[in-house]
Write a protein that holds these residues in place. Sequence first.
Motif, mmCIF file in Angstrom:
data_model
loop_
_atom_site.group_PDB
_atom_site.id
_atom_site.type_symbol
_atom_site.label_atom_id
_atom_site.label_comp_id
_atom_site.label_asym_id
_atom_site.label_seq_id
_atom_site.Cartn_x
_atom_site.Cartn_y
_atom_site.Cartn_z
ATOM 1 N N GLU A 58 2.886 17.640 14.097
ATOM 2 C CA GLU A 58 1.489 17.736 14.553
ATOM 3 C C GLU A 58 0.685 16.509 14.121
ATOM 4 O O GLU A 58 -0.046 15.923 14.911
ATOM 5 C CB GLU A 58 0.816 18.996 13.987
ATOM 6 N N LEU A 59 0.810 16.149 12.838
ATOM 7 C CA LEU A 59 0.051 15.006 12.318
ATOM 8 C C LEU A 59 0.358 13.733 13.096
ATOM 9 O O LEU A 59 -0.541 12.952 13.417
ATOM 10 C CB LEU A 59 0.392 14.762 10.836
ATOM 11 N N ASN A 60 1.632 13.540 13.435
ATOM 12 C CA ASN A 60 2.019 12.304 14.115
ATOM 13 C C ASN A 60 1.540 12.229 15.561
ATOM 14 O O ASN A 60 1.543 11.160 16.160
ATOM 15 C CB ASN A 60 3.535 12.098 14.025
ATOM 16 N N LYS A 61 1.114 13.366 16.124
ATOM 17 C CA LYS A 61 0.558 13.341 17.486
ATOM 18 C C LYS A 61 -0.804 12.671 17.521
ATOM 19 O O LYS A 61 -1.256 12.252 18.579
ATOM 20 C CB LYS A 61 0.425 14.777 18.027
ATOM 21 N N PHE B 68 2.811 8.426 4.025
ATOM 22 C CA PHE B 68 2.529 7.634 5.219
ATOM 23 C C PHE B 68 3.313 6.336 5.071
ATOM 24 O O PHE B 68 3.152 5.621 4.083
ATOM 25 C CB PHE B 68 1.028 7.354 5.345
ATOM 26 N N GLN B 69 4.208 6.068 6.042
ATOM 27 C CA GLN B 69 5.085 4.895 5.948
ATOM 28 C C GLN B 69 4.922 4.048 7.200
ATOM 29 O O GLN B 69 5.320 4.482 8.284
ATOM 30 C CB GLN B 69 6.554 5.314 5.847
ATOM 31 N N GLY B 70 4.341 2.875 7.072
ATOM 32 C CA GLY B 70 4.190 1.988 8.229
ATOM 33 C C GLY B 70 3.137 2.519 9.182
ATOM 34 O O GLY B 70 1.944 2.280 8.998
ATOM 35 N N THR B 71 3.586 3.300 10.193
ATOM 36 C CA THR B 71 2.632 3.806 11.177
ATOM 37 C C THR B 71 2.754 5.319 11.372
ATOM 38 O O THR B 71 2.105 5.873 12.264
ATOM 39 C CB THR B 71 2.839 3.108 12.542
ATOM 40 N N TYR B 72 3.597 5.970 10.567
ATOM 41 C CA TYR B 72 3.846 7.400 10.745
ATOM 42 C C TYR B 72 3.788 8.181 9.440
ATOM 43 O O TYR B 72 4.042 7.635 8.365
ATOM 44 C CB TYR B 72 5.241 7.633 11.361
ATOM 45 N N THR C 48 -5.842 8.919 14.198
ATOM 46 C CA THR C 48 -5.805 9.021 12.737
ATOM 47 C C THR C 48 -4.756 8.086 12.150
ATOM 48 O O THR C 48 -5.010 7.409 11.146
ATOM 49 C CB THR C 48 -5.548 10.482 12.307
ATOM 50 N N ARG C 49 -3.584 8.008 12.788
ATOM 51 C CA ARG C 49 -2.550 7.106 12.263
ATOM 52 C C ARG C 49 -3.052 5.666 12.228
ATOM 53 O O ARG C 49 -2.827 4.930 11.258
ATOM 54 C CB ARG C 49 -1.276 7.209 13.108
ATOM 55 N N GLU C 50 -3.779 5.261 13.286
ATOM 56 C CA GLU C 50 -4.298 3.891 13.308
ATOM 57 C C GLU C 50 -5.355 3.688 12.222
ATOM 58 O O GLU C 50 -5.417 2.629 11.596
ATOM 59 C CB GLU C 50 -4.872 3.555 14.697
ATOM 60 N N MET C 51 -6.174 4.736 11.997
ATOM 61 C CA MET C 51 -7.201 4.596 10.952
ATOM 62 C C MET C 51 -6.571 4.509 9.572
ATOM 63 O O MET C 51 -6.982 3.698 8.736
ATOM 64 C CB MET C 51 -8.176 5.776 11.004
ATOM 65 N N VAL C 52 -5.566 5.346 9.327
ATOM 66 C CA VAL C 52 -4.910 5.326 8.011
ATOM 67 C C VAL C 52 -4.253 3.966 7.798
ATOM 68 O O VAL C 52 -4.366 3.355 6.730
ATOM 69 C CB VAL C 52 -3.874 6.466 7.885
ATOM 70 N N SER D 281 0.832 -1.192 0.000
ATOM 71 C CA SER D 281 0.000 0.000 0.000
ATOM 72 C C SER D 281 0.866 1.241 0.000
ATOM 73 O O SER D 281 2.045 1.186 0.346
ATOM 74 C CB SER D 281 -0.890 0.020 1.232
ATOM 75 N N PHE D 282 0.249 2.359 -0.385
ATOM 76 C CA PHE D 282 0.998 3.616 -0.393
ATOM 77 C C PHE D 282 0.043 4.766 -0.127
ATOM 78 O O PHE D 282 -1.166 4.647 -0.392
ATOM 79 C CB PHE D 282 1.707 3.815 -1.739
ATOM 80 N N LEU D 283 0.580 5.848 0.418
ATOM 81 C CA LEU D 283 -0.173 7.099 0.532
ATOM 82 C C LEU D 283 0.835 8.235 0.408
ATOM 83 O O LEU D 283 1.748 8.357 1.231
ATOM 84 C CB LEU D 283 -0.919 7.174 1.870
#
Length: 283
Positions: free
Chosen positions: A147-150, A126-130, A154-158, A112-114
């Motif tokens: 900020e996004l990584n805090k 987005f790589q792995g979990t971050y 959202t990270r778990e949903m992505v 997968s990729f984002l």
Amino acid sequence: QTGSPRNFPFRCLQISSFANTTWTRTDGLAWLWELQTHAWRNGSDSIHFLKPWSRGNFSPQQWEDLQHILGVYRSSFTRDIQEFAIMLSKVYPFELQLSAGCEAYPGNASESFLHVAFQGTHVVSFQGTYWEPAPDAPLWLNRAIEELNKDQGTREMVQSLLSDTCPQLASGLLEAGKSELEQQVKPKAWLSQGPSPGSDRLQLECHVSGFYPKPVWVMWMRGEQDQPETQRGDVLPNADDTWYLRVTLDVAAGEAAGLSCRVKHSSLGGQDIVLHWDGSRSS
Ligand code: EL7
């Protein structure tokens, strides 16, 4: 055609335009290989199915859930970006593009990729979990990424959308749409005379249209001899998921006779289309 398993990437694209502090729009589209399967228009709460098989193997409830997630995401994304624009002093107008998707491989493997682009340049993935900056991303992005990584939610949903939802949707679509993806549609070809490139010169045009899939070979020939001066245009989409290509050759008026246009395409099974230039048409 070989019988070996083929991979068909599934790609979701998001196009977000931020015109000024108040006007924005976000549209989404999804593609399986060369075929557009879904459209998600600004202001619409629902994802439109563009193919009879766009539902894949998802239940109506799974589509409801996905639409809900994307609806919340679209408004959150817009608000986030407007806040980042203030925090990072970004000047309007600007464009953000997201490309996310997956590809299933033989076995149960999938990748997968984002990726996110700002003003057309890749800046975040987005790589792995971050969330991570792209190589050579401008330094101001680091504050946004921090900020996004805090936001662990959202990270778990992505992560779950990329590693579970996407491959499930893609494999269901592939199964349901396989015959359309693997179909072979023969090109039609015709010749015409283009605008004269100079005195005593002709532009010969060979048009090839209506073929699927995209790979195609078209050359101007003299007998068995490829004409290396052949100019190939871009392969352009027709509205019905087939393709169009124009290939031209500039020649001295006296040398047009004996030229032909040869078309090779997977749908033709080795029976190339060959069209001969009719010398009597040269004006
Ligand atoms: O704890 C899907 C991502 C992406 C879904 O910050 C959902 N930042 C049709 C085709 C469709 C094509 C669309 C493709 C899109 C694929 C993420 C999670 C979510 O909505 N999170 C937002 C809300 O979060 C709150 O609520 C959650 C539950 O709903 C959790 O509890 C969470 C809580 O915080 C959250 O606000 C997110 C939204 C934005 C996430 C995102 O995309 C990337 C942004 C890149 C920034 C670039 C930097 C930048 C900044 C300024 C200017 C230029 C560049 C089939």
